[in-house]
Write a protein that holds these residues in place. Sequence first.
Motif, mmCIF file in Angstrom:
data_model
loop_
_atom_site.group_PDB
_atom_site.id
_atom_site.type_symbol
_atom_site.label_atom_id
_atom_site.label_comp_id
_atom_site.label_asym_id
_atom_site.label_seq_id
_atom_site.Cartn_x
_atom_site.Cartn_y
_atom_site.Cartn_z
ATOM 1 N N ARG A 82 0.727 -1.106 0.161
ATOM 2 C CA ARG A 82 -0.024 0.064 -0.028
ATOM 3 C C ARG A 82 0.871 1.045 0.000
ATOM 4 N NH1 ARG A 82 -3.215 -2.947 3.186
ATOM 5 N NH2 ARG A 82 -2.506 -2.153 5.380
ATOM 6 N N ASP A 83 1.905 1.103 0.656
ATOM 7 C CA ASP A 83 2.826 2.396 0.716
ATOM 8 C C ASP A 83 3.626 2.586 -0.447
ATOM 9 O OD1 ASP A 83 2.013 2.724 3.274
ATOM 10 O OD2 ASP A 83 3.636 2.048 4.147
ATOM 11 N N THR B 14 1.512 3.206 -4.748
ATOM 12 C CA THR B 14 0.668 4.383 -4.777
ATOM 13 C C THR B 14 0.494 4.600 -6.344
ATOM 14 O OG1 THR B 14 2.191 5.808 -4.347
ATOM 15 C CG2 THR B 14 0.753 5.041 -2.538
ATOM 16 N N ALA C 163 -2.552 -0.666 -5.982
ATOM 17 C CA ALA C 163 -2.836 0.067 -5.143
ATOM 18 C C ALA C 163 -3.986 -0.130 -4.255
ATOM 19 C CB ALA C 163 -2.425 1.639 -5.206
#
Length: 150
Positions: A137-138, A141, A146
């Motif tokens: 998730r980090d 992006t 994502a």
Amino acid sequence: MRDAAILLNALAARDPRDPATTHLQRPDDYTRFLDADGLKGARIGVPSDPADPGNDVYYGKLPPRSAQVMKEVIALLEAQGATVIRANIPTEGWIGGPGTEMAILNRNPESKTHNEPARRPIVFVYELKHDLNAYLRDWLTGTRFARSPT
């Protein structure tokens, strides 16, 4: 912590013989970040009372001196302002032991075995899956990957 900061100074130092470390942006001395009040407000989980048979995996085989050291460390953490949370902390051994597998449903729409059960090591289902999802998730992006995993 001071010893750990001193060790980090050596481990993270620039090496004049290694060009990869030339542009490192790191403090010159990690010990300057040590804070005498650093434990105030910290919450630290420890296995519950050593007499609790549910925690004999942690305390049961400790020699008396080691058990005393653990008791002193916990008291020191509390004296420095940490809140020590005593919890019954299960181990993988209590859920089948190392190498334990569990069945999960393959929900990957691009997989040839979509919607079929698959057996995966328990570590992949809990720790790795949780941390990998957070990492992705980090770092993903702005990509089609994502979105939150289901």
